[in-house]
Scaffold this active site. Structure first.
Site, PDB file in Angstrom:
ATOM      1  N   ALA A  27       0.809  -1.216   0.000  1.00  0.00           N
ATOM      2  CA  ALA A  27       0.000   0.000   0.000  1.00  0.00           C
ATOM      3  C   ALA A  27       0.848   1.274   0.000  1.00  0.00           C
ATOM      4  O   ALA A  27       0.394   2.322  -0.465  1.00  0.00           O
ATOM      5  CB  ALA A  27      -0.937  -0.013   1.205  1.00  0.00           C
ATOM      6  N   HIS A 124      -3.891 -10.129  -3.869  1.00  0.00           N
ATOM      7  CA  HIS A 124      -5.055  -9.886  -3.012  1.00  0.00           C
ATOM      8  C   HIS A 124      -6.303  -9.560  -3.827  1.00  0.00           C
ATOM      9  O   HIS A 124      -7.242  -8.953  -3.317  1.00  0.00           O
ATOM     10  CB  HIS A 124      -4.753  -8.784  -1.982  1.00  0.00           C
ATOM     11  CG  HIS A 124      -3.839  -9.255  -0.881  1.00  0.00           C
ATOM     12  ND1 HIS A 124      -3.210  -8.419   0.017  1.00  0.00           N
ATOM     13  CD2 HIS A 124      -3.441 -10.522  -0.531  1.00  0.00           C
ATOM     14  CE1 HIS A 124      -2.474  -9.138   0.860  1.00  0.00           C
ATOM     15  NE2 HIS A 124      -2.595 -10.400   0.546  1.00  0.00           N
ATOM     16  N   CYS A 132     -21.881 -12.727  -7.320  1.00  0.00           N
ATOM     17  CA  CYS A 132     -22.995 -12.981  -6.402  1.00  0.00           C
ATOM     18  C   CYS A 132     -22.652 -14.232  -5.597  1.00  0.00           C
ATOM     19  O   CYS A 132     -22.302 -15.270  -6.173  1.00  0.00           O
ATOM     20  CB  CYS A 132     -24.288 -13.188  -7.192  1.00  0.00           C
ATOM     21  SG  CYS A 132     -25.619 -13.860  -6.158  1.00  0.00           S
ATOM     22  N   CYS A 135     -25.661 -17.066  -6.591  1.00  0.00           N
ATOM     23  CA  CYS A 135     -25.775 -17.728  -7.907  1.00  0.00           C
ATOM     24  C   CYS A 135     -24.478 -17.678  -8.716  1.00  0.00           C
ATOM     25  O   CYS A 135     -24.375 -18.315  -9.761  1.00  0.00           O
ATOM     26  CB  CYS A 135     -26.907 -17.098  -8.723  1.00  0.00           C
ATOM     27  SG  CYS A 135     -26.482 -15.466  -9.382  1.00  0.00           S
ATOM     28  N   ASN A 218      11.332   1.596   2.262  1.00  0.00           N
ATOM     29  CA  ASN A 218      10.212   1.878   3.155  1.00  0.00           C
ATOM     30  C   ASN A 218      10.622   3.016   4.080  1.00  0.00           C
ATOM     31  O   ASN A 218      11.768   3.054   4.523  1.00  0.00           O
ATOM     32  CB  ASN A 218       9.879   0.618   3.984  1.00  0.00           C
ATOM     33  CG  ASN A 218       8.499   0.676   4.603  1.00  0.00           C
ATOM     34  OD1 ASN A 218       8.164   1.619   5.296  1.00  0.00           O
ATOM     35  ND2 ASN A 218       7.704  -0.346   4.340  1.00  0.00           N
TER      36      ASN A 218
HETATM   37  P1  OAD Z   1       0.750  -1.596   5.134  1.00  0.00           P
HETATM   38  O1  OAD Z   1      -0.142  -0.420   5.371  1.00  0.00           O
HETATM   39  O2  OAD Z   1       0.750  -2.657   6.161  1.00  0.00           O
HETATM   40  O3  OAD Z   1       2.249  -1.090   4.951  1.00  0.00           O
HETATM   41  C1  OAD Z   1       2.550  -0.005   4.122  1.00  0.00           C
HETATM   42  C2  OAD Z   1       4.012   0.315   4.335  1.00  0.00           C
HETATM   43  O4  OAD Z   1       4.391   1.306   3.393  1.00  0.00           O
HETATM   44  C3  OAD Z   1       4.317   0.856   5.714  1.00  0.00           C
HETATM   45  O5  OAD Z   1       5.380   0.066   6.269  1.00  0.00           O
HETATM   46  C4  OAD Z   1       4.756   2.300   5.484  1.00  0.00           C
HETATM   47  O6  OAD Z   1       5.834   2.668   6.314  1.00  0.00           O
HETATM   48  C5  OAD Z   1       5.219   2.264   4.040  1.00  0.00           C
HETATM   49  N1  OAD Z   1       5.039   3.516   3.278  1.00  0.00           N
HETATM   50  C6  OAD Z   1       3.930   4.287   3.217  1.00  0.00           C
HETATM   51  N2  OAD Z   1       4.101   5.300   2.340  1.00  0.00           N
HETATM   52  C7  OAD Z   1       5.378   5.169   1.856  1.00  0.00           C
HETATM   53  C8  OAD Z   1       6.162   5.915   0.922  1.00  0.00           C
HETATM   54  N3  OAD Z   1       5.683   6.979   0.295  1.00  0.00           N
HETATM   55  N4  OAD Z   1       7.434   5.493   0.682  1.00  0.00           N
HETATM   56  C9  OAD Z   1       7.945   4.388   1.301  1.00  0.00           C
HETATM   57  N5  OAD Z   1       7.240   3.661   2.192  1.00  0.00           N
HETATM   58  C10 OAD Z   1       5.969   4.035   2.460  1.00  0.00           C
HETATM   59  O7  OAD Z   1       0.380  -2.153   3.673  1.00  0.00           O
HETATM   60  P2  OAD Z   1       0.648  -3.605   3.070  1.00  0.00           P
HETATM   61  O8  OAD Z   1       1.926  -4.178   3.550  1.00  0.00           O
HETATM   62  O9  OAD Z   1       0.420  -3.495   1.617  1.00  0.00           O
HETATM   63  O10 OAD Z   1      -4.835  -6.893   2.688  1.00  0.00           O
HETATM   64  O11 OAD Z   1      -0.561  -4.398   3.711  1.00  0.00           O
HETATM   65  C11 OAD Z   1      -0.747  -5.736   3.401  1.00  0.00           C
HETATM   66  C12 OAD Z   1      -2.209  -6.076   3.388  1.00  0.00           C
HETATM   67  O12 OAD Z   1      -2.834  -5.664   4.603  1.00  0.00           O
HETATM   68  C13 OAD Z   1      -3.037  -5.351   2.348  1.00  0.00           C
HETATM   69  O13 OAD Z   1      -2.899  -5.908   1.061  1.00  0.00           O
HETATM   70  C14 OAD Z   1      -4.425  -5.524   2.868  1.00  0.00           C
HETATM   71  C15 OAD Z   1      -4.195  -5.251   4.321  1.00  0.00           C
HETATM   72  O14 OAD Z   1      -5.028  -5.942   5.170  1.00  0.00           O
HETATM   73  C16 OAD Z   1      -6.021  -7.148   2.115  1.00  0.00           C
HETATM   74  O15 OAD Z   1      -6.719  -6.289   1.670  1.00  0.00           O
HETATM   75  C17 OAD Z   1      -6.348  -8.597   2.063  1.00  0.00           C
END
Ligand code: OAD
Length: 249
Positions: A27, A124, A132, A135, A218
């Site tokens: 994200a 994901h 649905c 169905c 990160n």
């Molecule tokens: P997280 O929100 O857990 O982690 C995002 C990471 O990006 C954090 O460690 C931030 O420090 C870093 N970050 C944010 N902005 C940044 C930037 N501009 N430059 C560098 N780093 C940055 O997101 P994910 O790891 O993607 O699952 O989360 C994993 C899953 O948790 C998602 O796919 C979602 C959620 O539950 C589902 O939807 C099934």
């Protein structure tokens, strides 16, 4: 932890030397586009705007899908105005130049495709289609949007008026496309891990399967099991990859 700091210049060299590079995005790659992440500062689980335990919980969804559709409406309201970030575009340019095999993404936003990436493995799932639950009828994104405009909770026009669920992976559901993601990770000589907290499994195990070097970018520290060839850049993605791009293009 056996993890070394890395400069943009060194990262560029690794990209140029690698015969098989993949990116694993989370994200954090989309925060600069205005989509909040989950666990970073200002993330949707941190601000309390949504109940993080409930939004993507499949059992809760069956019982009460309103929290998930509140999140979905908010996301849909922003999507039309979205622009891919520099890093999304950089990954697409790398692929075009033959320097990137694929992007494995945890994200359910469409920004990699919008930036022009061709091989995107959305582990994901995505909002591109919905089904649905009664169905099995399929709905595309525009049809889902139309239903969200008419109904609080989108329901199918079938006899049972089944709940319509976007094909996004919830906690408690199988992660799609893991075999492809695992195979890419194992074949990689270089894996770029971009903006993921690496806290959600099974995706968080992919860096551990990497066949070669792993570069994590990160703004915050990320936990990784110790191994050689692990690099970390504590920078925002766009600022880091702007510098990498000047070395490559
Ligand atoms: P997280 O929100 O857990 O982690 C995002 C990471 O990006 C954090 O460690 C931030 O420090 C870093 N970050 C944010 N902005 C940044 C930037 N501009 N430059 C560098 N780093 C940055 O997101 P994910 O790891 O993607 O699952 O989360 C994993 C899953 O948790 C998602 O796919 C979602 C959620 O539950 C589902 O939807 C099934």
């Amino acid at each position: 932890m056996n993890i070394q700091p890395i400069s943009p210049q060194k990262c560029a060299t690794l990209i140029q030397q690698s015969k098989m590079t993949i990116a694993l995005s989370g994200a954090g790659i989309s925060t600069a586009a205005g989509i909040p992440d989950f666990r970073g500062p200002g993330g949707i689980f941190s601000t309390g705007k949504y109940d993080g335990q409930l939004v993507f919980d499949i059992d809760h969804f069956h019982h009460d899908p309103s929290e998930f559709f509140r999140f979905t409406r908010d996301l849909a309201a922003t999507v039309d105005k979205l622009q891919p970030t520099f890093t999304h575009e950089f990954l697409a340019r790398l692929e075009t130049a033959g320097l990137l095999e694929a992007v494995v993404t945890q994200n359910i936003d469409p920004l990699h495709a919008m930036a022009g990436s061709q091989r995107v493995v959305s582990v994901h799932g995505s909002y591109a289609t919905s089904h649905c639950l009664a169905c099995g009828k399929s709905y595309d994104y525009q049809q889902l949007l139309a239903l969200l405009g008419q109904q609080e909770i989108p329901r199918c026009d079938c006899e049972s008026q089944g709940l319509i669920k976007p094909d996004v992976v919830f906690f408690g559901e199988a992660v799609t496309k893991m075999p492809e993601a695992q195979s890419l990770a194992a074949q990689s000589e270089l894996m770029l891990v971009l903006g993921s907290s690496l806290t959600v499994y099974p995706v968080a195990m992919l860096p551990g399967l990497a066949g070669g070097a792993v570069v994590i970018v990160n703004t915050q520290p990320v936990q990784l099991p110790p191994a050689p060839n692990r690099y970390f850049a504590a920078q925002s993605l766009d600022s880091f990859f702007r510098q990498v791009a000047t070395e490559i293009f």
